[in-house]
Design an enzyme around this catalytic site. Structure first.
Site, PDB file in Angstrom:
ATOM      1  N   ALA A   9       0.864  -1.183   0.000  1.00  0.00           N
ATOM      2  CA  ALA A   9       0.000   0.000   0.000  1.00  0.00           C
ATOM      3  C   ALA A   9       0.899   1.231   0.000  1.00  0.00           C
ATOM      4  CB  ALA A   9      -0.862  -0.018   1.260  1.00  0.00           C
ATOM      5  N   GLY A  12       0.534  -5.153   0.595  1.00  0.00           N
ATOM      6  CA  GLY A  12      -0.605  -5.116  -0.325  1.00  0.00           C
ATOM      7  C   GLY A  12      -0.256  -5.657  -1.703  1.00  0.00           C
ATOM      8  N   GLU A  31      -0.631  -9.186  -1.439  1.00  0.00           N
ATOM      9  CA  GLU A  31      -2.062  -9.489  -1.256  1.00  0.00           C
ATOM     10  C   GLU A  31      -2.806  -9.479  -2.597  1.00  0.00           C
ATOM     11  OE1 GLU A  31      -2.386  -6.512   2.003  1.00  0.00           O
ATOM     12  OE2 GLU A  31      -3.453  -8.120   3.031  1.00  0.00           O
ATOM     13  N   GLU A  45       3.872  -5.822   6.997  1.00  0.00           N
ATOM     14  CA  GLU A  45       3.057  -4.787   7.642  1.00  0.00           C
ATOM     15  C   GLU A  45       3.345  -4.648   9.133  1.00  0.00           C
ATOM     16  OE1 GLU A  45       2.005  -6.888   5.365  1.00  0.00           O
ATOM     17  OE2 GLU A  45       0.510  -5.968   4.038  1.00  0.00           O
TER      18      GLU A  45
HETATM   19  C1  3H9 Z   1       0.466  -2.425   3.325  1.00  0.00           C
HETATM   20  O1  3H9 Z   1       0.735  -2.910   2.259  1.00  0.00           O
HETATM   21  C2  3H9 Z   1      -0.894  -2.485   3.954  1.00  0.00           C
HETATM   22  C3  3H9 Z   1      -1.799  -3.472   3.284  1.00  0.00           C
HETATM   23  O2  3H9 Z   1      -1.630  -4.750   3.835  1.00  0.00           O
HETATM   24  C4  3H9 Z   1      -3.259  -3.153   3.549  1.00  0.00           C
HETATM   25  C5  3H9 Z   1      -3.819  -1.917   2.982  1.00  0.00           C
HETATM   26  C6  3H9 Z   1      -5.309  -1.840   3.148  1.00  0.00           C
HETATM   27  N1  3H9 Z   1       4.678   3.419   0.048  1.00  0.00           N
HETATM   28  O3  3H9 Z   1      13.418   1.727   0.711  1.00  0.00           O
HETATM   29  P1  3H9 Z   1      13.827   2.450  -0.503  1.00  0.00           P
HETATM   30  C7  3H9 Z   1       9.487   4.747  -1.142  1.00  0.00           C
HETATM   31  S1  3H9 Z   1       1.637  -1.600   4.217  1.00  0.00           S
HETATM   32  C8  3H9 Z   1       5.183   4.616  -0.313  1.00  0.00           C
HETATM   33  O4  3H9 Z   1      14.806   3.548  -0.367  1.00  0.00           O
HETATM   34  P2  3H9 Z   1      14.938   0.003  -1.555  1.00  0.00           P
HETATM   35  C9  3H9 Z   1      10.563   5.115  -0.145  1.00  0.00           C
HETATM   36  O5  3H9 Z   1      10.092   6.026   0.809  1.00  0.00           O
HETATM   37  C10 3H9 Z   1       3.044  -1.557   3.175  1.00  0.00           C
HETATM   38  N2  3H9 Z   1       6.485   4.825  -0.576  1.00  0.00           N
HETATM   39  O6  3H9 Z   1      14.343   1.463  -1.657  1.00  0.00           O
HETATM   40  C11 3H9 Z   1      11.614   5.711  -1.055  1.00  0.00           C
HETATM   41  O7  3H9 Z   1      11.192   6.999  -1.387  1.00  0.00           O
HETATM   42  P3  3H9 Z   1      12.245   8.140  -1.695  1.00  0.00           P
HETATM   43  C12 3H9 Z   1       3.784  -2.833   3.174  1.00  0.00           C
HETATM   44  C13 3H9 Z   1       7.302   3.773  -0.476  1.00  0.00           C
HETATM   45  O8  3H9 Z   1      15.165  -0.456  -2.942  1.00  0.00           O
HETATM   46  C14 3H9 Z   1      11.504   4.846  -2.306  1.00  0.00           C
HETATM   47  O9  3H9 Z   1      10.192   4.269  -2.265  1.00  0.00           O
HETATM   48  N3  3H9 Z   1       5.003  -2.676   2.421  1.00  0.00           N
HETATM   49  C15 3H9 Z   1       6.847   2.512  -0.102  1.00  0.00           C
HETATM   50  O10 3H9 Z   1      16.063  -0.017  -0.568  1.00  0.00           O
HETATM   51  C16 3H9 Z   1      12.520   3.742  -2.385  1.00  0.00           C
HETATM   52  O11 3H9 Z   1      12.494   2.998  -1.171  1.00  0.00           O
HETATM   53  C17 3H9 Z   1       6.163  -2.346   3.004  1.00  0.00           C
HETATM   54  O12 3H9 Z   1       6.255  -2.194   4.191  1.00  0.00           O
HETATM   55  C18 3H9 Z   1       5.470   2.349   0.159  1.00  0.00           C
HETATM   56  N4  3H9 Z   1       4.948   1.166   0.503  1.00  0.00           N
HETATM   57  O13 3H9 Z   1      13.804  -0.892  -0.908  1.00  0.00           O
HETATM   58  C19 3H9 Z   1       7.353  -2.192   2.098  1.00  0.00           C
HETATM   59  N5  3H9 Z   1       7.897   1.662  -0.077  1.00  0.00           N
HETATM   60  O14 3H9 Z   1      13.025   7.687  -2.894  1.00  0.00           O
HETATM   61  C20 3H9 Z   1       8.128  -0.948   2.446  1.00  0.00           C
HETATM   62  C21 3H9 Z   1       8.964   2.383  -0.427  1.00  0.00           C
HETATM   63  O15 3H9 Z   1      11.408   9.342  -1.911  1.00  0.00           O
HETATM   64  N6  3H9 Z   1       9.207  -0.719   1.533  1.00  0.00           N
HETATM   65  N7  3H9 Z   1       8.617   3.657  -0.673  1.00  0.00           N
HETATM   66  O16 3H9 Z   1      13.071   8.210  -0.444  1.00  0.00           O
HETATM   67  C22 3H9 Z   1      10.384  -1.396   1.577  1.00  0.00           C
HETATM   68  O17 3H9 Z   1      10.585  -2.300   2.352  1.00  0.00           O
HETATM   69  C23 3H9 Z   1      11.462  -0.964   0.647  1.00  0.00           C
HETATM   70  O18 3H9 Z   1      11.191   0.355   0.258  1.00  0.00           O
HETATM   71  C24 3H9 Z   1      11.600  -1.825  -0.635  1.00  0.00           C
HETATM   72  C25 3H9 Z   1      12.623  -1.142  -1.588  1.00  0.00           C
HETATM   73  C26 3H9 Z   1      12.132  -3.205  -0.244  1.00  0.00           C
HETATM   74  C27 3H9 Z   1      10.315  -1.954  -1.366  1.00  0.00           C
END
Ligand code: 3H9
Length: 698
Positions: A63, A102, A105, A125
Site C-alpha cells: 500500500a 498489499g 495481497e 506490515e
Molecule cells: C500495506 O501494504 C498495507 C496493506 O496490507 C493493507 C492496505 C489496506 N509506500 O526503501 P527504498 C518509497 S503496508 C510509499 O529507499 P529500496 C521510499 O520512501 C506496506 N512509498 O528502496 C523511497 O522513497 P524516496 C507494506 C514507499 O530499494 C523509495 O520508495 N510494504 C513505499 O532499498 C525507495 O524505497 C512495506 O512495508 C510504500 N509502501 O527498498 C514495504 N515503499 O526515494 C516498504 C517504499 O522518496 N518498503 N517507498 O526516499 C520497503 O521495504 C522498501 O522500500 C523496498 C525497496 C524493499 C520496497
C-alpha cells in the site's frame, strides 16, 4: 486509460502493467487503474487469460504508506483485491523484485503466481505497526498452513522465491530476467493444459482441523518477546480468524483488527521511523547529485574493538581496507578478534567459511603510515584523547595523498580542533560509528566548520554503501547522540543519589521500550570510559563537567562493568545478566550519608520524565543551534544508535505524541525544583508548545 496502470494484449493474453515508480506502491491512482485495467481485460474478447505485472525495479511493494493517516479514498485495496479474486478469467501474477504487503495481497488474489528466482515475497506490515489488511491474513494460511503464515505475518521478513515455491505461495519460479515473459509462458500453459483456476479464498484444505494450541503457543511466545507491541498480537488474532471463521467473516475480522492497528500510536511511530530513515539520507543543502569523491581503498587507524569493527564494515561491503596499529602485538590481537567475530557469524550460518576468508583477505594489516599513501578514506579510531588524535592527523596530513578524506571516529571531541592539526581542514570530517561497529546501523557523520561539501556528501554515500543509516550532524560536545545521552546519564545518576535504585531506573527505561537501561548499558560499555572523560573535563575546568558522584566511586574501585565482572551490577561468570549487588547498595548508601542526603521514594513517573524530557529539551537546543538539521535526524540517531523504541518514533516524535505543552510544563517544573542549564527550557520548545506545533513541523 490510467496513467499508471496499462492494459495491452500479447497474443491471447491480456497484460496489465503497473508503472508507478519507484516501487509501484498501491496509491489511489494505482488502485483505480487496476480496476479499470481488469475491466478492460475482462471485456477484451481476444484475451482468455490475464497477466498482472509491474514495470521498473520491483513488483508492487505494498500500500502507499504516504496515504496512511489521511482520509481513505475509494476504491480501497480490499475492493481491488476482491475484484481480482472474483475474475471469471484466470489471472497470473508475474513477480520480480519484491512483492510486499498489499502487493503480495493482490498477487494472492490472482489465480496463479509465477516469480523470478531473484524475487522475494512477504507481508512486512507488522514492521509498520499494522497487519495485512487486504486479505493477506486470510489467504496466506490457506496456501501455506497456519504455522508458516504466522511466521511470515508476525515476523514480517520476506522469503526468497525458492522458499515461497516450496511453501506453496508460488506456482512456478523461473531463472530468467523478465517476469512478464515468465507470466506469458505460464498463461500459455493455463490455456493449453487447462489448469484449474481456484481462487485461494476457496481453498480450505491447509487450514482445516488446525490445532488451536498453535495459537496459544504463539501468544505465549509473543508475551515474552513482544509484550509491549500492539500489532503482532493482532496478527495472531487475524490468522486465528482465518482458521476458525468462514472466509468472508474472517475478512471482516481482519478489517477490524487492521483499523485498530491503524489507529494505534505505534503505527504512527513506526511509519515515522520508516520515512525518517530514508529522509535522513537527503541532507538539506546537499542536493541529490552533489559530487562525491571516489572511495575504493580505505584505511582504519587502531585495531581495537572499534577499529576492528569498522574495518569489518568495509570488508563486508567488498571494499579493501588497511588496518594500522602501533605494535605488532596490538595488530595481531585486533585481527584475531576480527577473525573470531567472522567465525562466530559462520557458526551461526550467517556467512559461509569462504566468506570468512574472503573478508579477512580484504583487511591488510600494517604498522606503517606510509602504507596509507593510496587511501581514499582514512578513519582514525584511536584512543579518545585530543592530543593523540591531533598527532595522528598531523601525520596523516604528511602521508596521505591530496584529496584523501581524513575522518575521526571520535564520540565527543571537537572535529574542528582535530582538523586544525592538518593543513587541509576541508578534507576532515567525523564518522562516529557505534559499538559494535559491525552490527549497529547508525553512522553519525560530523560535518566540521570547514568540511567540504563533497566530503560531507561522500561520507553519507559511504554510509549507504556499507549498509548503515547515515545522519549528518554538526560539531558540539558529544554531537547529537552522546550529547543527549549525557543529559540522561546525569539525571539517572542524580535520581539514584536522591533515593531511586539503579535497578528501578533501568526498569523504567526498559518498560518504556529501551532494550537496556542506563546502568546496564554503562556496565556493557565500561564505566571507566565515561569516568575518564569526566575526570579530563574536571581537570580542564569545564563548567559543564559533572560533579564527582557515586558512579565515579565505583570506577575508582575497579568496578568497570561487565568486563571486570562487576560494575553497577554484578555478573556471574560467563553471564551478561545484570544482578543487583548489595555492595553497590551500601556504597550508594554511604555516598548519600556523606553528602547528607536523606533518600526519598522516587516515583517511576519522575524517573521517566527526568530521563526522557531532559533529552527532548536538549534535542530542541540541538535543533536551535543547527547541530541537527531536522528533528527526524535526532530520531534516527536515537532509534539506530541507542535503541530508542522505533514504535515510539524517536524522542522528538514521541514528545509530539505526548504533547509539547505537557513536556514544557514538566521541563519548567524540574527547572524550578532542580535548576541547572539542562532544565533551562529550550526557546524552540517554548515556541512550538505555544503555537501548538511539533518538532517535525520545522
Ligand atoms: C500495506 O501494504 C498495507 C496493506 O496490507 C493493507 C492496505 C489496506 N509506500 O526503501 P527504498 C518509497 S503496508 C510509499 O529507499 P529500496 C521510499 O520512501 C506496506 N512509498 O528502496 C523511497 O522513497 P524516496 C507494506 C514507499 O530499494 C523509495 O520508495 N510494504 C513505499 O532499498 C525507495 O524505497 C512495506 O512495508 C510504500 N509502501 O527498498 C514495504 N515503499 O526515494 C516498504 C517504499 O522518496 N518498503 N517507498 O526516499 C520497503 O521495504 C522498501 O522500500 C523496498 C525497496 C524493499 C520496497
Amino acid at each position: 486509460m490510467s496513467k499508471v496502470v496499462h492494459y495491452a494484449r500479447t497474443g491471447r493474453t491480456g497484460v496489465i502493467t503497473v508503472e508507478y515508480p519507484p516501487v509501484n506502491a498501491l496509491g489511489i491512482d494505482v488502485r483505480t487503474g487496476l480496476i479499470r485495467a481488469l475491466e478492460a481485460g475482462l471485456a477484451d474478447d481476444g484475451a482468455d487469460v490475464l497477466v498482472l505485472t509491474a514495470a521498473g525495479r520491483t513488483f508492487m511493494a505494498g500500500a502507499d504508506i504516504r496515504e496512511f493517516g489521511k482520509p481513505q479514498q475509494a476504491p480501497g485495496l480490499p475492493e481491488v483485491v476482491a475484484r481480482f479474486d472474483a475474475s471469471p478469467k484466470p489471472v497470473v501474477a508475474a513477480i520480480h523484485g519484491t512483492a510486499l504487503g498489499g502487493g503480495l495481497e493482490v498477487a494472492l488474489a490472482c489465480h496463479f503466481r509465477v516469480a523470478l528466482r531473484s524475487a522475494k515475497v512477504g507481508l512486512p506490515e507488522v514492521k509498520l505497526g499494522l497487519l495485512p489488511g487486504a486479505g493477506g491474513t486470510q489467504r496466506l494460511p490457506r496456501l501455506v498452513g497456519v504455522r508458516n503464515a504466522l511466521d511470515m505475518i508476525v515476523g514480517g521478513d520476506p522469503v526468497p522465491a525458492a522458499a515461497a515455491l516450496d511453501m506453496g505461495i508460488l506456482d512456478v519460479v523461473e531463472d530468467g530476467e523478465s517476469a512478464l515473459e515468465a507470466g506469458l509462458r505460464f498463461a500459455e500453459r493455463v490455456r493449453t493444459e487447462g489448469l484449474p483456476a481456484r481462487p485461494v479464498s476457496r481453498r480450505d484444505e491447509k487450514i482445516a482441523g488446525t490445532d488451536p494450541a498453535v495459537f496459544a503457543d504463539y501468544r505465549a511466545g509473543l508475551a515474552k518477546r513482544a509484550a509491549a507491541l500492539f500489532s503482532p498480537h493482532r496478527c495472531v488474532d487475524a490468522v486465528e480468524a482465518a482458521a476458525t471463521l468462514p472466509f468472508e467473516e474472517g475478512l471482516k475480522r481482519e478489517r477490524d483488527l487492521f483499523l485498530a492497528c491503524m489507529d494505534s500510536p505505534q503505527r504512527a511511530g513506526l511509519i515515522h521511523a520508516f520515512f525518517a530513515e530514508r529522509e535522513a539520507a537527503k541532507v538539506p543543502g546537499l542536493p541529490a547529485g552533489t559530487a562525491t569523491r571516489p572511495v575504493r581503498q580505505v584505511a582504519v587507524i587502531g585495531a581495537g574493538t572499534m577499529g576492528g569493527g569498522i574495518a569489518m564494515c568495509f570488508a563486508n561491503a567488498g571494499i579493501p581496507v588497511r588496518l594500522l596499529e602501533v605494535t605488532q602485538e596490538a595488530l595481531d590481537r585486533g585481527l584475531a578478534a576480527v577473525r573470531r567475530n567472522y567465525e562466530a557469524s559462520a557458526a551461526k550460518g550467517r556467512i559461509s567459511a569462504a566468506d570468512v576468508e574472503a573478508r579477512i583477505g580484504l583487511i591488510h594489516p600494517t604498522l606503517s603510515y606510509d602504507d596509507l599513501a593510496d587511501a581514499d578514506l582514512v578513519i582514525e579510531a584511536a584512543f579518545e584523547s585530543m592530543e593523540v588524535k591531533k598527532a595522528i592527523f598531523a601525520t596523516l596530513d604528511r602521508v596521505c595523498r591530496p584529496g584523501a578524506i581524513l575522518a575521526t571516529n571520535t564520540s565527543t571531541l571537537d572535529v574542528d580542533e582535530i582538523a586544525s592539526a592538518t593543513g587541509r581542514p576541508q578534507d576532515v570530517v567525523g564518522m562516529h560509528f557505534f559499538s559494535p561497529a559491525n552490527v549497529m546501523r547508525l553512522l553519525e557523520n560530523v560535518r566540521g566548520r570547514r568540511t567540504a561539501e563533497d566530503v560531507a556528501a561522500t561520507v553519507m554515500e559511504v554510509a549507504r554503501r556499507i549498509g548503515k543509516v547515515g545522519v549528518l550532524v554538526g560539531v558540539c560536545y558529544g554531537f547529537v547522540g552522546n550529547r543527549m545521552l549525557h543529559q540522561r546519564g546525569r539525571e539517572a545518576i542524580a535520581l539514584v543519589e536522591e533515593g531511586a535504585s539503579p535497578a528501578q531506573v533501568d526498569r523504567v527505561l526498559t518498560g518504556f521500550g529501551f532494550p537496556m537501561g542506563q546502568f546496564a548499558m554503562l556496565d556493557l560499555a565500561g564505566i571507566d570510559v565515561g569516568w575518564r572523560i569526566r575526570e579530563e573535563r574536571r581537570k580542564a575546568g569545564d563548567p559543564d563537567a559533572l560533579a564527582p558522584n557515586w558512579l565515579d566511586r565505583l570506577a575508582e574501585q575497579g568496578r568497570f562493568g561487565q568486563k571486570t565482572g562487576a560494575g553497577v551490577y554484578r555478573y556471574e561468570a560467563g553471564s551478561r545478566k545484570p544482578l543487583p549487588d548489595p555492595e553497590v547498595e551500601s556504597l550508594i548508601a554511604a555516598w548519600r550519608a556523606e553528602k547528607g542526603i536523606t533518600p526519598r521514594t522516587v516515583s517511576d513517573r519522575e524517573i521517566l520524565e527526568r530521563c526522557l524530557y531532559v533529552m527532548v529539551n536538549e534535542g530542541a537546543k540541538i535543533l536551535e543551534e543547527g547541530i541537527a538539521a531536522r528533528a527526524l535526524d535526532i530520531d534516527v540517531v536515537w532509534i539506530h544508535g541507542y535503541g530508542f523504541p522505533a514504535y515510539r518514533g524517536g524522542p522528538m516524535f514521541w514528545a509530539g505524541q505526548v504533547g509539547l505543552p505537557a513536556v514544557l510544563e514538566a521541563v519548567e517544573r524540574y527547572h524550578a525544583t532542580l535548576g541547572g542549564s539542562p532544565w533551562q527550557p529550550a526557546a524552540l520548545l517554548q515556541r512550538l508548545a505555544r503555537e501548538g506545533g511539533r518538532f517535525g513541523d520545522l
